[in-house]
Design a protein around this motif. Sequence first.
Motif, PDB file in Angstrom:
ATOM      1  N   VAL A 264      21.339  11.107  33.081  1.00 37.27           N
ATOM      2  CA  VAL A 264      22.415  12.051  33.394  1.00 37.27           C
ATOM      3  C   VAL A 264      22.011  12.829  34.639  1.00 37.27           C
ATOM      4  CG1 VAL A 264      23.829  13.912  32.523  1.00 37.27           C
ATOM      5  CG2 VAL A 264      22.929  12.209  30.946  1.00 37.27           C
ATOM      6  N   ILE A 345      27.816  13.648  25.346  1.00 36.69           N
ATOM      7  CA  ILE A 345      28.077  12.468  26.186  1.00 36.69           C
ATOM      8  C   ILE A 345      28.221  11.227  25.318  1.00 36.69           C
ATOM      9  CG2 ILE A 345      27.071  10.931  27.928  1.00 36.69           C
ATOM     10  CD1 ILE A 345      25.984  13.355  29.331  1.00 36.69           C
TER      11      ILE A 345
ATOM     12  N   LEU B  61      28.977   4.393  29.295  1.00 33.63           N
ATOM     13  CA  LEU B  61      28.474   5.754  29.505  1.00 33.63           C
ATOM     14  C   LEU B  61      29.136   6.394  30.713  1.00 33.63           C
ATOM     15  CD1 LEU B  61      24.651   5.259  28.851  1.00 33.63           C
ATOM     16  CD2 LEU B  61      26.220   6.634  27.496  1.00 33.63           C
ATOM     17  N   SER B  65      31.890   9.685  30.459  1.00 34.09           N
ATOM     18  CA  SER B  65      31.109  10.907  30.637  1.00 34.09           C
ATOM     19  C   SER B  65      31.873  11.963  31.439  1.00 34.09           C
ATOM     20  CB  SER B  65      29.786  10.583  31.335  1.00 34.09           C
ATOM     21  OG  SER B  65      30.035  10.140  32.658  1.00 34.09           O
TER      22      SER B  65
END
Lengths: 572, 149
Positions: A264, A345, B61, B65
């Motif tokens: 991230v 997330i 992802l 996100s």
Amino acid sequence: MQYQLILFACAIAVFVYYVLTNGFHASSIKGTAIALAYAWGLILAIYLMGHGLVVIPRRLYQSASLSARLRRLQTHAPRVHDKMQDSIDEHDTLEVQVMELQRRKTGTALDFKDWIEELTDMSALPESRAARAPIARVADSGVPHVITERYLADLTRKLKRAQHKRIRFLEEWDSLVREAQDLQTTLDAASSKKLDFGRSTDSSLASKITILTPYTRYHLHANILPAIRLIWSFIFALASACIIWSEIFKRAVPAISVVGLSIVHHPRATERGKIGFAGQLMAGAWLCYMCAAALISIREVKVWGNRALVRRHTYAESACWYATQVAKLTVPLSYNFITFLPKDIYEETAFHRFLGKLINFTSLGSAFSSFFPIFILVPVFASAFNLYGRIKRVFGFGFLDDDSDDNPSGFATGGWREGRALIERERFGASALGLSDQRPPHNHNTAETFAPYADSPPRSDQASPQSTPRRNGSPSRPDATVPTSSRTGPTPSRGESPHAAGDEEEGDSNFFQEFAHRVKNTFDTTDKPDFKINFTKPKWLNIGDGGDGPSDARPGPLDRLFKGKGGGGLRL
Amino acid sequence: MAVEAASSTVFALSLAAISALTLLLLRHYLPIRSTPAYLLLPIFLALALPCSIILLVPIDLATNSVEDEDGVARGISLPDGFMTAMWRIAYWLTFVLTWYDKFHEFCASFMPNDFPGSFCPFSVITSILVIARLELAFSIQSAPTCNTN
């Protein structure tokens, strides 16, 4: 078959019990099946991954040193050689049975004539080998008087497995010998700094283009590649530590999950995604490493030792099994991986909405998914501190073939010296047969001889008949597992007899030179025996001592026994 | 729009690369010509599908996100409905293939010899294709509603 039926019956019974207790709801049955499959997959995946996370960096670190790699190969050589011998013997035994079946012309053999002919074609026994098979073995070949379908089915299955096993261990042995030769050549080139592996008999275009000079090739293999391995071992060790750290702390303190932090890159972004292309690449790399760690462990577990991947000749059942293990482990590992990221997330992903909701439907499932991965510490410590080797020594058997430092001294397994002798014998045996590229000859008849190197068509100049004494002389091949004190004595002499057939074509002088060099080498590498014989003369031998010549100031006991002079006769 | 087209192209190329690499791997370990199709296809799928899952996870992802509903995802992203459909197909096919070797052993124990064209593995292949077709149809049908199992 009974085992399969019992398993199937148990599955049906459990299903019926579940339906009776909970009612037939398709969604709940589906959810339960998914949760159970995930739980089983996660247990397997975490255990295997924990082992693999230690093995990968350790192997790379150990293989950075050429001499250590060579030593490891030499330590494993006796075991591999034994397995190869056993597989050849097993295959020959079955072929003798097929031969015997073929010879039978009466009784039940006639009913299964076609099947027996298929077996004969499968074994592809040439006339020369059939003639050489010892007659005594045919007599006790184990073929029953009444041939049944079940017997033939068993024989067919066993023959196929024996063929694949033979090819597997032949390839394993040949690749071990080749790698040992390359390493030895590289180490020997340290003084001259010029390296040439001598594999230049290919006539293809690729071999004519020389990219590397011998000098650069030496530096590549001796310095650059080991350095690369060392660097990667440190990188993978760090990656393993990060994964283990994340597994332990992902639930308790998610903010310090290293894997999550590395993926991230835009944690505070709102209008755009928090994970960019670089984060995706990192996520892919982490997931690949986790899967690779789990899959590498599969090849080491001894319980599944009968299944192996062999180049171009993998048994279909083994290939199927490995493929299903890949499929089985990937989904639990992938879900486990996304739980490394922050909850806000990963709970938004389609994967979680599809799978995670069913897994976390019950509190037990949720807790299992969150806390069970901490169990990864068990295989990590077991592998790091070689607990498998200790268990093996205590209980006498092992279930993981962790060969990193299991029995480093080679005690009671023949040791690295025997391995070196075996490899040297293989090298000089190949050169004595005139195989200049030191690779086994190549033959289309794969059931008969070993032919894994199928990238190019067979060459007519390769002497394939010469290989048959080498490969098929199994009844006369020496047994590698001989006692320490006597292993080097008979081994070279017995090892010569299968090669005698090829000597005449080579030229006597060259052969004798090679033979003498080999024998000298073998004796040079011998350990002196540990036992000490006290050669002090007993008093009764002192009678008539003065009769010996002046050169024999102190005759040894053997001299006195066999010279037969004076009082030196052998007393019985 | 351009980003979506680029993402789809990259995804398609990646799938093609995965298929090619899997075929090369199979060629390295198996005698392709002598291995029957009822073994080659499940083995190919059992290797290619996990690789596609490794590809799907990062795309998933990145796609999901984004905090804002109108936000734009970074990197390679695909529509949510498509992601769900891909996950369903990949998961259920993988689930069936996980048990294929047991099923193969089960069938082999009933057959006295190896069985070219036997109905057992043929039925597995058929069921794999039927599952894939059903999942695809179900996903397309539920695409407007999305986000459900």
